[in-house]
Design a protein around this motif. Structure first.
Motif, PDB file in Angstrom:
ATOM      1  N   THR A 316      64.024  23.517  59.762  1.00  0.00           N
ATOM      2  CA  THR A 316      64.555  22.160  59.964  1.00  0.00           C
ATOM      3  C   THR A 316      63.587  21.148  59.356  1.00  0.00           C
ATOM      4  OG1 THR A 316      63.479  22.064  62.141  1.00  0.00           O
ATOM      5  CG2 THR A 316      65.791  22.758  62.094  1.00  0.00           C
ATOM      6  N   PRO A 317      64.072  20.022  58.849  1.00  0.00           N
ATOM      7  CA  PRO A 317      65.485  19.608  58.786  1.00  0.00           C
ATOM      8  C   PRO A 317      66.259  20.250  57.640  1.00  0.00           C
ATOM      9  CG  PRO A 317      64.133  17.909  57.826  1.00  0.00           C
ATOM     10  CD  PRO A 317      63.171  18.950  58.336  1.00  0.00           C
ATOM     11  N   VAL A 318      65.538  20.911  56.707  1.00  0.00           N
ATOM     12  CA  VAL A 318      66.195  21.519  55.547  1.00  0.00           C
ATOM     13  C   VAL A 318      66.041  23.035  55.631  1.00  0.00           C
ATOM     14  CG1 VAL A 318      66.258  21.686  53.037  1.00  0.00           C
ATOM     15  CG2 VAL A 318      65.711  19.495  54.125  1.00  0.00           C
ATOM     16  N   ALA A 319      67.155  23.742  55.636  1.00  0.00           N
ATOM     17  CA  ALA A 319      67.116  25.200  55.664  1.00  0.00           C
ATOM     18  C   ALA A 319      66.999  25.741  54.236  1.00  0.00           C
ATOM     19  CB  ALA A 319      68.364  25.749  56.330  1.00  0.00           C
ATOM     20  N   TYR A 320      66.319  26.876  54.115  1.00  0.00           N
ATOM     21  CA  TYR A 320      66.162  27.534  52.825  1.00  0.00           C
ATOM     22  C   TYR A 320      66.864  28.886  52.873  1.00  0.00           C
ATOM     23  CZ  TYR A 320      62.460  24.107  51.974  1.00  0.00           C
ATOM     24  OH  TYR A 320      61.754  22.943  51.818  1.00  0.00           O
ATOM     25  N   ASP A 321      67.371  29.299  51.748  1.00  0.00           N
ATOM     26  CA  ASP A 321      67.997  30.616  51.677  1.00  0.00           C
ATOM     27  C   ASP A 321      66.912  31.688  51.735  1.00  0.00           C
ATOM     28  OD1 ASP A 321      70.550  29.548  51.393  1.00  0.00           O
ATOM     29  OD2 ASP A 321      70.279  29.312  49.223  1.00  0.00           O
ATOM     30  N   LYS A 322      67.113  32.693  52.606  1.00  0.00           N
ATOM     31  CA  LYS A 322      66.116  33.759  52.716  1.00  0.00           C
ATOM     32  C   LYS A 322      66.053  34.608  51.450  1.00  0.00           C
ATOM     33  CE  LYS A 322      69.176  37.096  55.015  1.00  0.00           C
ATOM     34  NZ  LYS A 322      69.364  37.920  56.230  1.00  0.00           N
ATOM     35  N   GLU A 323      67.069  34.465  50.588  1.00  0.00           N
ATOM     36  CA  GLU A 323      67.057  35.204  49.319  1.00  0.00           C
ATOM     37  C   GLU A 323      65.915  34.761  48.415  1.00  0.00           C
ATOM     38  OE1 GLU A 323      70.632  36.100  51.250  1.00  0.00           O
ATOM     39  OE2 GLU A 323      69.786  34.133  50.790  1.00  0.00           O
ATOM     40  N   ILE A 324      65.229  33.676  48.792  1.00  0.00           N
ATOM     41  CA  ILE A 324      64.046  33.256  48.041  1.00  0.00           C
ATOM     42  C   ILE A 324      63.033  34.397  47.981  1.00  0.00           C
ATOM     43  CG2 ILE A 324      62.024  31.724  48.121  1.00  0.00           C
ATOM     44  CD1 ILE A 324      63.891  29.572  49.275  1.00  0.00           C
ATOM     45  N   ALA A 325      62.899  35.115  49.100  1.00  0.00           N
ATOM     46  CA  ALA A 325      61.965  36.242  49.135  1.00  0.00           C
ATOM     47  C   ALA A 325      62.409  37.341  48.174  1.00  0.00           C
ATOM     48  CB  ALA A 325      61.871  36.793  50.556  1.00  0.00           C
ATOM     49  N   THR A 326      63.728  37.561  48.080  1.00  0.00           N
ATOM     50  CA  THR A 326      64.242  38.575  47.153  1.00  0.00           C
ATOM     51  C   THR A 326      63.972  38.171  45.711  1.00  0.00           C
ATOM     52  OG1 THR A 326      66.005  39.074  48.744  1.00  0.00           O
ATOM     53  CG2 THR A 326      66.287  39.886  46.493  1.00  0.00           C
ATOM     54  N   ILE A 327      64.156  36.873  45.421  1.00  0.00           N
ATOM     55  CA  ILE A 327      63.852  36.364  44.082  1.00  0.00           C
ATOM     56  C   ILE A 327      62.381  36.600  43.758  1.00  0.00           C
ATOM     57  CG2 ILE A 327      63.649  34.266  42.685  1.00  0.00           C
ATOM     58  CD1 ILE A 327      66.097  33.192  44.161  1.00  0.00           C
ATOM     59  N   MET A 328      61.532  36.327  44.738  1.00  0.00           N
ATOM     60  CA  MET A 328      60.100  36.503  44.526  1.00  0.00           C
ATOM     61  C   MET A 328      59.754  37.964  44.273  1.00  0.00           C
ATOM     62  SD  MET A 328      56.977  35.131  46.886  1.00  0.00           S
ATOM     63  CE  MET A 328      55.264  35.365  46.380  1.00  0.00           C
ATOM     64  N   GLN A 329      60.385  38.866  45.025  1.00  0.00           N
ATOM     65  CA  GLN A 329      60.138  40.296  44.817  1.00  0.00           C
ATOM     66  C   GLN A 329      60.543  40.722  43.415  1.00  0.00           C
ATOM     67  OE1 GLN A 329      62.436  41.794  48.086  1.00  0.00           O
ATOM     68  NE2 GLN A 329      60.696  41.879  49.480  1.00  0.00           N
ATOM     69  N   GLY A 330      61.701  40.242  42.975  1.00  0.00           N
ATOM     70  CA  GLY A 330      62.149  40.581  41.626  1.00  0.00           C
ATOM     71  C   GLY A 330      61.225  40.023  40.557  1.00  0.00           C
ATOM     72  N   LEU A 331      60.752  38.811  40.777  1.00  0.00           N
ATOM     73  CA  LEU A 331      59.844  38.199  39.803  1.00  0.00           C
ATOM     74  C   LEU A 331      58.495  38.921  39.778  1.00  0.00           C
ATOM     75  CD1 LEU A 331      60.602  34.408  40.384  1.00  0.00           C
ATOM     76  CD2 LEU A 331      61.160  35.781  38.364  1.00  0.00           C
ATOM     77  N   ILE A 332      58.065  39.452  40.924  1.00  0.00           N
ATOM     78  CA  ILE A 332      56.814  40.220  40.948  1.00  0.00           C
ATOM     79  C   ILE A 332      56.947  41.446  40.053  1.00  0.00           C
ATOM     80  CG2 ILE A 332      55.354  41.702  42.382  1.00  0.00           C
ATOM     81  CD1 ILE A 332      55.718  39.719  44.660  1.00  0.00           C
ATOM     82  N   VAL A 333      58.082  42.148  40.169  1.00  0.00           N
ATOM     83  CA  VAL A 333      58.298  43.336  39.329  1.00  0.00           C
ATOM     84  C   VAL A 333      58.321  42.941  37.855  1.00  0.00           C
ATOM     85  CG1 VAL A 333      59.897  45.207  38.778  1.00  0.00           C
ATOM     86  CG2 VAL A 333      59.559  44.507  41.153  1.00  0.00           C
ATOM     87  N   PHE A 334      58.986  41.841  37.563  1.00  0.00           N
ATOM     88  CA  PHE A 334      59.064  41.364  36.179  1.00  0.00           C
ATOM     89  C   PHE A 334      57.672  40.969  35.667  1.00  0.00           C
ATOM     90  CE2 PHE A 334      59.603  37.734  33.239  1.00  0.00           C
ATOM     91  CZ  PHE A 334      60.297  38.377  32.226  1.00  0.00           C
ATOM     92  N   ALA A 335      56.931  40.247  36.506  1.00  0.00           N
ATOM     93  CA  ALA A 335      55.624  39.747  36.084  1.00  0.00           C
ATOM     94  C   ALA A 335      54.587  40.845  35.988  1.00  0.00           C
ATOM     95  CB  ALA A 335      55.142  38.668  37.061  1.00  0.00           C
ATOM     96  N   VAL A 336      54.722  41.884  36.819  1.00  0.00           N
ATOM     97  CA  VAL A 336      53.698  42.913  36.857  1.00  0.00           C
ATOM     98  C   VAL A 336      53.637  43.677  35.534  1.00  0.00           C
ATOM     99  CG1 VAL A 336      55.054  44.854  37.760  1.00  0.00           C
ATOM    100  CG2 VAL A 336      52.670  44.629  38.401  1.00  0.00           C
ATOM    101  N   VAL A 337      54.799  43.880  34.918  1.00  0.00           N
ATOM    102  CA  VAL A 337      54.830  44.580  33.629  1.00  0.00           C
ATOM    103  C   VAL A 337      54.115  43.758  32.562  1.00  0.00           C
ATOM    104  CG1 VAL A 337      56.324  45.531  31.838  1.00  0.00           C
ATOM    105  CG2 VAL A 337      56.981  45.730  34.250  1.00  0.00           C
ATOM    106  N   ILE A 338      54.413  42.463  32.532  1.00  0.00           N
ATOM    107  CA  ILE A 338      53.791  41.583  31.538  1.00  0.00           C
ATOM    108  C   ILE A 338      52.290  41.453  31.778  1.00  0.00           C
ATOM    109  CG2 ILE A 338      53.765  39.231  30.619  1.00  0.00           C
ATOM    110  CD1 ILE A 338      56.703  39.020  31.408  1.00  0.00           C
TER     111      ILE A 338
END
Length: 373
Positions: A316-338
């Motif tokens: 509150t007052p602004v809710a965030y989508d919990k999928e942010i964590a999923t996005i971060m996990q995917g970006l970690i995999v992408f970034a780790v290779v680079i």
């Protein structure tokens, strides 16, 4: 610590750190693009860490991730891409659940039986890909992807109500396992929860993985074959045998990945049993650089993102989508290779410069000796 050791540690640590930082930066950019605060979600998730129930959830989830990631890492060390860990783990879980529901032995025999069933199922399923690779040259990536799909079909058949399935409301299960097969955990109270007893299995597997790789002849042969099959063969190592054995062991470990949850909590396999664990384990093994300690930290990070992210829905007052964590996990995999490739190139250049400097110094020293003579 010697200079060489410092550089080696720096190269080992730099990749994961860069990957995580880069993932945070890119996730923040996504948040900014959507008109959200780029810092608050991380603060909200970190605020969940002091809660004991969240800590228990993180530890329990990390134990599943860790075992699956060790299975993946073993293949990586052999230069094998066992992408079939997900199918091996799910098939092993359903077969273990079926045996646990229909066989009644004393606990001292029941639990070892269930562990053996899980390992044998995982090893058998991975062994199919291993045999295809050493006898027909079929890529383990293609074979294990297809075996994942076949495993899903087999699980669907096994859980049919006229086979071993039990209908429970809208869910289909394998029936509740005999209590002699339930593995006791560490109960921290009704408000906190229970740590799975088989969390300690993950610890034992991590220690065993390190010992086998670094203190045994088999581990040396495995690493040598992974580095160069030709060189390993020249030193007397049977490369095909190592490929098959490595796939069998990787599959056996993968078969254990679902047991902390199965024996410690659900006590049945159902449609709600988690899928995708094997694919998550690939990212964790990469982030941990196939090192048991690094994999442990990566598994805890992944579990933290999973279990702390639901709090974002209630901000509150602004809710965030919990999928942010999923996005971060995917970006970690992408970034780790680079990041790993960038760090590898940097380390290689550093090593070349050091060797060049040492050769130049040696040449100068020889010149001085010749002049003096």
């Amino acid at each position: 610590m010697k200079k060489f050791d410092k550089e080696r540690v720096l190269v080992a640590v730099a990749g994961p750190v860069i990957a995580i930082v880069l993932a945070i930066v890119l996730t923040s950019v996504v948040l900014l693009a959507s008109g959200k605060n780029p810092i608050e979600p991380y603060v909200l998730m970190l605020q969940q860490l002091p809660y004991s129930d969240i800590q228990v959830l993180i530890i329990n989830q990390a134990s599943l991730y860790y075992i699956a990631a060790i299975a993946v890492a073993l293949g990586f060390r052999m230069n094998l891409f066992n992408i079939g860990v997900d199918g091996q783990y799910r098939l092993a879980a359903v077969m273990t659940a079926v045996v646990g529901a229909h066989v009644a032995l004393p606990g001292v025999l029941q639990i070892p039986l269930l562990l053996i069933v899980a390992m044998a199922t995982g090893a058998f399923w991975a062994g199919i890909a291993g045999v295809l690779k050493v006898t027909r040259g079929v890529s383990e990536v293609v074979a294990t992807i297809m075996l994942n799909s076949i495993a899903t079909a087999v699980i669907g058949y096994v859980t049919l109500t006229d086979v071993w399935g039990v209908q429970v409301g809208d869910n289909v299960t394998t029936g509740v396992m005999r209590k002699s097969g339930w593995f006791p955990g560490i109960n921290l109270g009704s408000d906190v929860g229970e740590i799975y007893g088989l969390v300690f299995l993950a610890v034992v597997l991590g220690i065993g993985y390190w010992v086998v790789l670094n203190r045994t002849r088999f581990g040396f042969d495995l690493r040598a074959t992974g580095a160069s099959e030709t060189a390993a063969a020249a030193s007397g190592v049977d490369a095909k045998r190592m490929v098959l054995v490595s796939m069998l062991i990787s599959g056996a470990i993968a078969g254990l990945a679902g047991l902390p949850l199965l024996l410690g909590d659900t006590h049945t396999y159902s449609l709600s049993f988690p899928a995708g664990l094997g694919f998550t384990a690939i990212g964790i093994a990469l982030l941990g650089r196939n090192n048991p300690g690094g994999i442990a930290l990566a598994a805890l990070l992944w579990a933290f993102l999973d279990k702390a992210s639901p709090a974002l829905d209630y901000a509150t007052p602004v809710a965030y989508d919990k999928e942010i964590a999923t996005i971060m996990q995917g970006l970690i995999v992408f970034a780790v290779v680079i990041s790993y490739e960038a760090v590898r190139q940097w380390g290689l250049r550093r090593q070349q410069k050091r060797v060049g400097a040492e050769l130049a110094a040696a040449a100068a020293q020889n010149t001085k000796k010749e002049v003096a003579a």
